[in-house]
Structures are given as structure tokens and as C-alpha cells.
Design a protein around this motif. Structure first.
Motif, PDB file in Angstrom:
ATOM      1  N   PRO A   1      46.049 -33.298  24.785  1.00 38.95           N
ATOM      2  CA  PRO A   1      45.560 -32.935  23.597  1.00 38.95           C
ATOM      3  C   PRO A   1      46.530 -32.177  22.879  1.00 38.95           C
ATOM      4  O   PRO A   1      47.444 -31.589  23.298  1.00 38.95           O
ATOM      5  CB  PRO A   1      44.047 -32.174  23.778  1.00 38.95           C
ATOM      6  N   HIS A   2      46.673 -32.750  21.383  1.00 36.89           N
ATOM      7  CA  HIS A   2      47.608 -31.934  20.457  1.00 36.89           C
ATOM      8  C   HIS A   2      46.802 -31.097  19.391  1.00 36.89           C
ATOM      9  O   HIS A   2      46.100 -32.002  18.584  1.00 36.89           O
ATOM     10  CB  HIS A   2      48.539 -32.719  19.973  1.00 36.89           C
TER      11      HIS A   2
ATOM     12  N   HIS B   1      55.588 -27.991  22.662  1.00 33.13           N
ATOM     13  CA  HIS B   1      55.791 -29.382  22.003  1.00 33.13           C
ATOM     14  C   HIS B   1      56.648 -29.173  20.688  1.00 33.13           C
ATOM     15  O   HIS B   1      57.527 -29.751  20.256  1.00 33.13           O
ATOM     16  CB  HIS B   1      54.353 -29.843  21.756  1.00 33.13           C
TER      17      HIS B   1
ATOM     18  N   ASN C   1      51.135 -26.598  19.740  1.00 29.87           N
ATOM     19  CA  ASN C   1      51.374 -26.082  21.265  1.00 29.87           C
ATOM     20  C   ASN C   1      53.047 -25.546  20.783  1.00 29.87           C
ATOM     21  O   ASN C   1      53.877 -26.622  20.536  1.00 29.87           O
ATOM     22  CB  ASN C   1      51.489 -27.427  22.325  1.00 29.87           C
TER      23      ASN C   1
ATOM     24  N   MET D   1      58.037 -32.074  18.060  1.00 32.53           N
ATOM     25  CA  MET D   1      56.867 -32.440  17.520  1.00 32.53           C
ATOM     26  C   MET D   1      56.340 -31.704  16.213  1.00 32.53           C
ATOM     27  O   MET D   1      55.227 -31.226  16.150  1.00 32.53           O
ATOM     28  CB  MET D   1      55.480 -32.187  18.648  1.00 32.53           C
TER      29      MET D   1
ATOM     30  N   CYS E   1      52.568 -29.800  15.774  1.00 35.24           N
ATOM     31  CA  CYS E   1      51.786 -29.800  16.941  1.00 35.24           C
ATOM     32  C   CYS E   1      51.702 -28.014  17.186  1.00 35.24           C
ATOM     33  O   CYS E   1      52.902 -27.599  17.089  1.00 35.24           O
ATOM     34  CB  CYS E   1      52.188 -30.281  18.301  1.00 35.24           C
TER      35      CYS E   1
END
Ligand SMILES: [Cu+2]
Length: 495
Positions: free
Chosen positions: A428-429, A482, A479, A487, A477
Motif C-alpha cells: 500500500p502507498h 519510497h 512512505n 515515488m 508517496c
């Protein structure tokens, strides 16, 4: 007329880069195509914001501190003297002037997460706001438009995964506030000074990505030893500690109250790589807001909160001692705090309440509160946002590109804009859009307003937004690893 970015996207991008590198050249030879909106549009948008007429001035420092994490004293970086940093508070419409000083040994930045403020104060170095060098200062000055539970953190490398985060609570003049007390609860996954540094973790993820020649796409870090718990919902990093309000579970933050009191919990996930499921032992949570915006209240025993997301919930306190527990999804460990309203035994730090066995509330179960939906509109602009990546090499992308090669999403002022987000990875992002709150599902529908949405592994979500805040905005994202691995993209307003 609908504005399609596709036919001349490369040309537009070339134009963007040219303008960014040498603004003065745009009038002589880079073509007559659309160019990014300039400072005038940003200033006009700011001048149009409703204000209370009140100006609040304050100082904020980023600096190295020592933090006591349940008896373990670590050196870390923080805002002010503590982790989390001081709660900033304002009323929607206030003008905030923040004299920021960087006493860290490296350059930093401050992003006001959830506040759809003027673009040039958004705190993204290289895009919106100058980086603040060591010993440097920056004078933030902006009108705060959005009530709700928000927060701030750096937008520089992996600094967020140190102690640099704090709540930014914006009160609503029009909301009565039907509760007796308030408790801001900030969740975090912690390594700094206990495990490897965030930079070392990132280097290890990259090294592990190079050491294998199997090119699995987004399958997570299967068998990566100390790094992570096998991908999926568990993120990429296993942390030695999980914290609530900067406290380890053996030395928890305590809210003291009286039985029968109604308490508004303001939950913020400041973690870099961890989704948390949370519950308050012996209590239901009546969820009232997400990402600052009201929802139709829903009662649940547990809810799931992704990195960057916020949820507000009302609880009516019982009589006794009640652990508030945050369980990192897919990882070992617990974070907790306590509510104390009477006599009672404190369970062991590792004790896990049965409320966490319930099915956690997620965003699909929420509907926007009255008057919160965006105006219904067929989208003028539809943009795909495809999330994918791999662990070998360690690379995360949007629309197949890392940030340095990204084709920005493009809109024009006033356009109803749809983002078709697809997650082509097994993880999941939490996708975060700066400067806007979108509506989940179609504008004018029943979906909640948010600025960060957890897109399930191999899942998809469509969100609509109104392009009403000109500038160049990050879409990424949340995260931290990430984002660092690519990302991220941009949402650019063009003339
Ligand atoms: Cu991600």
C-alpha cells in the motif's frame, strides 16, 4: 475546453525546464505553449483568501536534541526541545508568521502538511521555497485556510524519520467543538539513535536491491533479514521502537481525565514507513474527521491510519486506566499511551487490547460531512497516477518514472481535475497531494475530503480536486523511503 496534457507533454516539459532554469528566456524563443503560473497568480490566490485579520507571529527552531525514549537517551533532531515539537495552533483565516531557524548540521525545510497555503510557502526545496541552510533563517508568512488536524515536517531527504515533526492544529470559528478536552496523539516509527540511521537504512535497502538479480516488481523485501517483515502491508523497514507522542511504551504519555468526559482525539501518523491500527482499550472511537475535514460520524473499535493521514475521534471516558494502543501493521511491537480517570492497574507495556482484533475502519467506510463535498463537475482534466516499483533494484515510481525524470501532471487554474490512482505494486502507498484536498470518488459525491489516501496493494482509487491553488505542487508517496527512491511527481498549474 478540456485541457489535455498528452499531445505535447514533452514539449511542455521542455518549456518548463527552460523556464525554471532561466525565467527571462521564456519570452524569446521557447515557444508560445503554456508555461507555469508565476508569482502573480500565487499572490492573487493569497489575496483572495478569507482572513480573520489576526496575525500570529512565532519562532520555530530545528535543532539537535537529546530525547529520552523510555530510559534510552538518544541524540536526534527535533523542532524546539521535544519530540514531537511544539503544537502550533491557529484559527482558520489567521495569518501566520513563523521565524524559522535551522540549527541542524545540514540544510532543511518545513512543509505544512494538510494546509492548502500559498505555493511559495509550501516548503519544498527546489520547487516552492528555498532550502534553509545550516544557521540559516526563513520567514514563513501565510494565511491558514483550512481548519483541522494537520502537522509539519521537513521535505528534505529522510529527515522526517528523525524527530522532526509536530502538530499544526487549526480551529474552526464555525465549529462549536462539542467536547470537554482534546488530546493530540502523534504516532511514529523510531530508529534514530537506537537502530541504524535513516540514511543507513536507505543505503542498506539500495545495497540489498543491487545484491539480487531477481527483478520482482513491488513484491516487498522477502527474506531481507533485518530489513523489514516481508513487504506487503508491513512496509520496508522494521523499527526497534514505536512511539506515541515521542514516548516509548514503557514510559507512556498519560492523559488524566474524569469519567464521562468527552475527549477529542487528534491522531496523526508521522511514521516514515509504518501504517498503524489504533484502539483505545474499553472504548469505542467515534470518528468525526479525516485529514482535517468532517465526515459523517462512524463508530468503530479500531481504525487504520497510513503515513501522513490524520483522524479525529470522540471518546467518552470510562472509569479507570485505559491504554491507547497503536499496532504497527505487519511489524512486531506496540506503541501506546494511557488515559487515567480513576484507580486501576496498568497492563504490561506489551499488552494488546482485544479491540485491535476488530476489522479496522478505513477510508472506504467514510462519507463526507454536510457541505464538505466539492461542487459536482465532470472533470476538465483526467490524469493517471500509476504507482509501482521494485525492491531489486530499490526503486519506486509514479507513471513509470522516478522524480528526476517525471512528467508532471498538468492543470489550468479552475479546472475540475480527476486523478486516477492505480497501485501496481504489492504494497500500500499513502499518496499525498500538496496544496489541495481532494474528494475520494467523484466531486459532489459522498466520499470524504482528504489530502493523503492509502491506496491498497494492487488497488485503485479515483479522487477529484478543484485546481484553485496555483503553483507547482508535490504529489508523492508518504512512505519516506519510497519518496526518496523516486515515488514523487508534481501537479503543475500552467498559464
Ligand atoms: Cu509508497
Amino acid at each position: 475546453m478540456p485541457f489535455s496534457p498528452h499531445p505535447s507533454r514533452r514539449q511542455l516539459l521542455a518549456g518548463l525546464l527552460g523556464v525554471g532554469a532561466a525565467a527571462g528566456l521564456s519570452a524569446c524563443g521557447l515557444g508560445s505553449g503554456p508555461t507555469p503560473v508565476g508569482p502573480g497568480a500565487i499572490a492573487s490566490a493569497e489575496a483572495a483568501r478569507a482572513t480573520t485579520g489576526r496575525v500570529r507571529s512565532l519562532a520555530l527552531q530545528a535543532r539537535p536534541i537529546q530525547a529520552d525514549l523510555g530510559g534510552r537517551v538518544v541524540s536526534t533532531w527535533a523542532y524546539g526541545d521535544s519530540v514531537p515539537g511544539p503544537i502550533l495552533r491557529a484559527t482558520a483565516g489567521d495569518r501566520i508568521q513563523i521565524a524559522f531557524t535551522n540549527d541542524l548540521p545540514e540544510a532543511t525545510s518545513v512543509h505544512w502538511h494538510g494546509l492548502a497555503i500559498r505555493n511559495d510557502m509550501d516548503g519544498v526545496p527546489g520547487l516552492t521555497t528555498p532550502e534553509v541552510s545550516t544557521s540559516g533563517e526563513f520567514a514563513f508568512d501565510f494565511v491558514v485556510p483550512d481548519p483541522g488536524t494537520h502537522w509539519f515536517h521537513p521535505h528534505s531527504g529522510l529527515q522526517l524519520d528523525r524527530g522532526l515533526y509536530a502538530p499544526f492544529i487549526v480551529d474552526d470559528r464555525d465549529e462549536p467543538g462539542d467536547y470537554d478536552a482534546e488530546w493530540v496523539i502523534v504516532l511514529d516509527d523510531w530508529t534514530d539513535g537506537v537502530g541504524p540511521s535513516p540514511e543507513q537504512i536507505y543505503a542498506d535497502l539500495q545495497a540489498a536491491g543491487k545484491s539480487s538479480d531477481s527483478g520482482d516488481m513491488g513484491m516487498g523485501d522477502m527474506g531481507m533479514g533485518d530489513m523489514g517483515m516481508g513487504g506487503m502491508d508491513g512496509g520496508d523497514v522494521r523499527y526497534p521502537l514505536y512511539l506515541v507522542n515521542g514516548r516509548a511504551s514503557n514510559d507512556p504519555d498519560v492523559l488524566t481525565g474524569k469519567p464521562g468526559q468527552r475527549v477529542r482525539l487528534r491522531l496523526i501518523n508521522a511514521g516514515a514507513d509504518t501504517i498503524f491500527n489504533v484502539a483505545l482499550t474499553g472504548h469505542d472511537l467515534k470518528v468525526t474527521h479525516t485529514d482535517g475535514y468532517p465526515v459523517e460520524p462512524v463508530t468503530t473499535s479500531t481504525l487504520s491510519i497510513g503515513m501522513g493521514e490524520r483522524y479525529d475521534a470522540i471518546v467518552t471516558l470510562g472509569d479507570g486506566v485505559f491504554p491507547f494502543v497503536a499496532e504497527p501493521v505487519g511489524k512486531a511491537g506496540l506503541a501506546r499511551a494511557l488515559i487515567r480517570t480513576g484507580a486501576g492497574r496498568v497492563p504490561a507495556p506489551s499488552w494488546r487490547p482485544s479491540e485491535l482484533d476488530g476489522y479496522p475502519l478505513t477510508v472506504e467506510m467514510l462519507q463526507s460531512g454536510p457541505g464538505i463535498a466539492l461542487p459536482a463537475a465532470d472533470p476538465d482534466s483526467v490524469q493517471d497516477v500509476v504507482l509501482s516499483g521494485s525492491m531489486t533494484p530499490y526503486l519506486w515510481t509514479i507513471n513509470g518514472q522516478t522524480y528526476e525524470n517525471t512528467d508532471p501532471l498538468m492543470v489550468k487554474q479552475g479546472q475540475a481535475t480527476r486523478l486516477r490512482i492505480q497501485n501496481h505494486s504489492m504494497m500500500p502507498h499513502p499518496l499525498h497531494v500538496h496544496g489541495h484536498t481532494f474528494q475520494i470518488g467523484p466531486a459532489g459525491g459522498s466520499g470524504p475530503r482528504k489530502d493523503t489516501v492509502l491506496v491498497p496493494a494492487m488497488g485503485a482509487v479515483e479522487v477529484d480536486l478543484t485546481a484553485d491553488n496555483p503553483g507547482q505542487w508535490m504529489v508523492h508517496c508518504h512512505n519516506a523511503y519510497h519518496a526518496e527512491a523516486g515515488m514523487m511527481t508534481r501537479l503543475d498549474y500552467l498559464t
